[in-house]
Scaffold this motif. Structure first.
Motif, mmCIF file in Angstrom:
data_model
loop_
_atom_site.group_PDB
_atom_site.id
_atom_site.type_symbol
_atom_site.label_atom_id
_atom_site.label_comp_id
_atom_site.label_asym_id
_atom_site.label_seq_id
_atom_site.Cartn_x
_atom_site.Cartn_y
_atom_site.Cartn_z
ATOM 1 N N ALA A 38 0.796 -1.414 0.151
ATOM 2 C CA ALA A 38 0.670 -0.274 0.307
ATOM 3 C C ALA A 38 1.337 1.188 -0.133
ATOM 4 N N VAL A 39 1.952 1.119 1.131
ATOM 5 C CA VAL A 39 2.932 2.533 0.636
ATOM 6 C C VAL A 39 3.502 2.971 -1.071
ATOM 7 N N LEU A 40 4.079 1.310 -0.963
ATOM 8 C CA LEU A 40 4.383 1.591 -2.483
ATOM 9 C C LEU A 40 3.344 2.366 -3.650
ATOM 10 N N ALA A 41 2.388 1.832 -3.361
ATOM 11 C CA ALA A 41 1.293 2.214 -4.305
ATOM 12 C C ALA A 41 0.785 4.079 -4.450
ATOM 13 N N VAL A 42 1.340 4.451 -3.160
ATOM 14 C CA VAL A 42 1.504 5.411 -2.697
ATOM 15 C C VAL A 42 2.445 6.644 -3.438
ATOM 16 N N GLN A 43 3.334 5.979 -2.946
ATOM 17 C CA GLN A 43 4.381 6.712 -3.149
ATOM 18 C C GLN A 43 4.991 6.646 -4.867
ATOM 19 N N ILE A 44 4.380 5.562 -5.593
ATOM 20 C CA ILE A 44 4.389 5.302 -7.021
ATOM 21 C C ILE A 44 3.029 6.487 -7.665
ATOM 22 N N GLN A 45 2.187 6.590 -6.763
ATOM 23 C CA GLN A 45 1.484 7.266 -7.414
ATOM 24 C C GLN A 45 1.899 8.949 -7.384
ATOM 25 N N PHE A 46 2.148 9.470 -6.446
ATOM 26 C CA PHE A 46 3.011 10.753 -6.316
ATOM 27 C C PHE A 46 4.429 10.833 -6.487
ATOM 28 N N ALA A 47 5.247 9.661 -6.931
ATOM 29 C CA ALA A 47 6.033 9.979 -7.952
ATOM 30 C C ALA A 47 5.789 10.842 -9.329
ATOM 31 N N GLN A 48 4.376 10.633 -9.906
ATOM 32 C CA GLN A 48 4.749 10.407 -11.370
ATOM 33 C C GLN A 48 4.014 11.930 -11.014
ATOM 34 N N ASP A 49 3.955 12.349 -13.202
ATOM 35 C CA ASP A 49 3.340 13.488 -12.377
ATOM 36 C C ASP A 49 2.481 13.754 -12.564
ATOM 37 N N PHE A 50 1.814 14.458 -10.733
ATOM 38 C CA PHE A 50 0.726 14.460 -10.798
ATOM 39 C C PHE A 50 0.267 16.126 -10.204
ATOM 40 N N GLN A 51 -1.194 16.775 -10.315
ATOM 41 C CA GLN A 51 -2.212 16.929 -9.751
ATOM 42 C C GLN A 51 -3.447 16.767 -8.997
ATOM 43 N N GLY A 52 -4.022 17.769 -7.736
ATOM 44 C CA GLY A 52 -4.359 17.513 -7.722
ATOM 45 C C GLY A 52 -5.500 18.403 -6.800
#
Length: 291
Positions: A10-24
């Protein structure tokens, strides 16, 4: 062992999500406790109709909706635009807003902020350094929407304290007026101003950006709720990886000043306006600093 593996994934999934170019995007609703109308009027008698109009006008100024668009390092925070209610500006100038804000840009990585302010028709661009807040983290938690949040507390400078001498001057005038009118009590004066305020914030590590509404920032997760003095700001919606991304760009329009310079200009304008009202024999205006 199985629980540990699931937690790690779960932690890795969050890190991968926010390692990408994202915007919230986060939507916030702010509410401030209604002030004492009688105190604002210095003990003067007002009709029920006038009180109702004043309370409605003040309420519109104290309940607001804001949008925070953010990425990993920066954000734009702005009040949602809304149409003015017919007659909302009436009342003989009893409510006046100083330094009404437009866009607040924060660069979390660079620890700076820029905000454009309108001060009596003149545009200013405040550029300064973000305040370092000594947050005290706790293990207390609560659920806000879909997010588990942790509590943090701090003491921060009260922004209104910058204008304490003007408040003291207004109190002196009100005391004099009360005495001249032979009031039995002189308690309907402007309240004292604390130098610091207690702040309680709730942040979620599930959104690992050190950001939040207004000037609040510096926690290991997005701040979804914050309470300071008589104001509560609550996040009502969060959208991650929005399809229609907003340009998170620093404002550029207005005369560039530091926060200290802008505060000094505001003080001078406020005192000038108060003196003008007194010289015309008018009531003390209700002055609210814009944020």
């Amino acid at each position: 062992m199985k629980k540990l593996i699931l937690t790690t994934l779960a932690v890795l999934a969050v890190q991968i999500q926010f390692a990408q170019d994202f915007q919230g995007m986060a939507v916030y609703q702010s509410k401030t406790q209604m002030p004492d109308i009688s105190a604002r009027m210095g003990g003067r008698d007002i009709t029920p109709e006038m009180r109702a109009r004043m309370e409605e006008r003040i309420k519109r100024n104290l309940e607001k909706k804001f949008i925070l668009n953010f990425d990993k390092v920066a954000s734009i925070y702005k009040e949602e635009e809304k149409l003015d209610t017919p007659g909302a500006g009436g009342g003989g100038g009893m409510m006046m807003r100083f330094g009404q804000g437009g866009t607040l840009y924060k660069n979390i990585k660079g620890k700076t902020y820029t905000t454009d302010r309108d001060l009596m028709g003149k545009e200013f661009l405040i550029k300064d350094t973000l305040t370092t807040v000594n947050w005290q983290l706790t293990q207390e938690t609560k659920q806000i929407g879909d997010y588990l949040c942790f509590k943090a507390t701090a003491k921060v400078p009260n922004q209104a304290y910058k204008f304490k001498e003007l408040r003291d001057k207004a109190n002196k005038e009100l005391s004099k007026e009360n005495a001249e009118a032979d009031f039995k009590k002189s308690t309907n004066l402007l309240p004292e101003i604390n130098k610091e305020n207690e702040v309680t914030a709730w942040y979620t590590p599930d959104i690992p950006v050190s950001n939040g509404p207004g000037s609040y920032q510096g926690l290991p997760g997005l701040i979804l709720e914050v309470a300071e003095d008589k104001t509560i700001i609550l996040c009502t919606a969060v959208v991650m990886n929005v399809k229609d991304k907003k340009e998170i760009k620093e404002p550029t329009k207005g005369k560039v000043v530091t926060q200290k310079e802008f505060d000094e200009i505001s003080k001078a304008k406020m005192e000038e306006m108060m003196d003008s009202f007194r010289s015309r024999g008018g009531n003390q205006p209700m002055i609210r600093m814009g944020n």
